[in-house]
Design a protein around this motif. Sequence first.
Motif, mmCIF file in Angstrom:
data_model
loop_
_atom_site.group_PDB
_atom_site.id
_atom_site.type_symbol
_atom_site.label_atom_id
_atom_site.label_comp_id
_atom_site.label_asym_id
_atom_site.label_seq_id
_atom_site.Cartn_x
_atom_site.Cartn_y
_atom_site.Cartn_z
ATOM 1 N N GLY A 1 -0.031 -40.812 -4.401
ATOM 2 C CA GLY A 1 -0.693 -39.817 -3.572
ATOM 3 C C GLY A 1 0.140 -38.555 -3.434
ATOM 4 O O GLY A 1 -0.382 -37.433 -3.510
ATOM 5 N N ALA A 2 1.449 -38.714 -3.238
ATOM 6 C CA ALA A 2 2.345 -37.558 -3.119
ATOM 7 C C ALA A 2 2.355 -36.753 -4.418
ATOM 8 O O ALA A 2 2.282 -35.522 -4.388
ATOM 9 N N ILE A 3 2.421 -37.438 -5.546
ATOM 10 C CA ILE A 3 2.423 -36.750 -6.840
ATOM 11 C C ILE A 3 1.126 -35.964 -7.025
ATOM 12 O O ILE A 3 1.141 -34.798 -7.429
ATOM 13 N N VAL A 4 0.000 -36.586 -6.688
ATOM 14 C CA VAL A 4 -1.295 -35.912 -6.811
ATOM 15 C C VAL A 4 -1.327 -34.665 -5.924
ATOM 16 O O VAL A 4 -1.763 -33.588 -6.355
ATOM 17 N N LEU A 5 -0.854 -34.786 -4.687
ATOM 18 C CA LEU A 5 -0.841 -33.639 -3.777
ATOM 19 C C LEU A 5 0.063 -32.520 -4.295
ATOM 20 O O LEU A 5 -0.291 -31.338 -4.214
ATOM 21 N N TYR B 1 1.710 -29.566 0.107
ATOM 22 C CA TYR B 1 3.086 -30.022 -0.130
ATOM 23 C C TYR B 1 3.610 -30.817 1.072
ATOM 24 O O TYR B 1 4.254 -31.857 0.910
ATOM 25 N N LEU B 2 3.337 -30.311 2.278
ATOM 26 C CA LEU B 2 3.804 -31.020 3.479
ATOM 27 C C LEU B 2 3.158 -32.402 3.591
ATOM 28 O O LEU B 2 3.831 -33.380 3.946
ATOM 29 N N ILE B 3 1.880 -32.496 3.279
ATOM 30 C CA ILE B 3 1.220 -33.809 3.325
ATOM 31 C C ILE B 3 1.814 -34.721 2.249
ATOM 32 O O ILE B 3 2.011 -35.921 2.475
#
Length: 171
Positions: free
Chosen positions: A27-31, A74-76
């Motif tokens: 999820g972080a990579i996608v965001l 980015y923060l999410i």
Amino acid sequence: MIEKLFESGLWGSRFMVLMAVLFGIIGAIVLFIVASFDIYNTAILVINTYVNHHHPEHFHELVVGGIIGAVDLYLIGVVMLLFSFGLYELFISDIDAAREDENRQTKILAIHSLDQLKDKISKVIVMVLVVGFFKKVGLATYNSPLELLYLALSITAISVGLYFLSKVGHH
């Protein structure tokens, strides 16, 4: 015998957390990818605008909105990383590579309880909300002095809230 088997299985079930860790990182990579494309698209808009000598209506608001929207994503993404790192360290094992890196302060990974994880994530979530607020403020139009007063009061309230949030956890 049965108790020992049950407890062993129960303890092994903690590895289910790896699914949350893995998908949190995905999820972080996608965001991060989506946010990066948003900034890329905003940069292309700026370049095309100046190269073609166009100046679309609300150009500055579009640029600022695109950048702030990316910062929000980015923060999410950072929240997702903190969530993944914290769950892994709480339920599986310390991240040895982070502990071995003595040249850097890795206090971000110093998570020893669910409360510490919750505190770190909630601080980043508050920052996401603040960024979202400023994105909306940047796109709003103000027609009266009272609206500007409301804007000033809301920014003051956020500033006071961030000040007290920065004091949480410091003794």
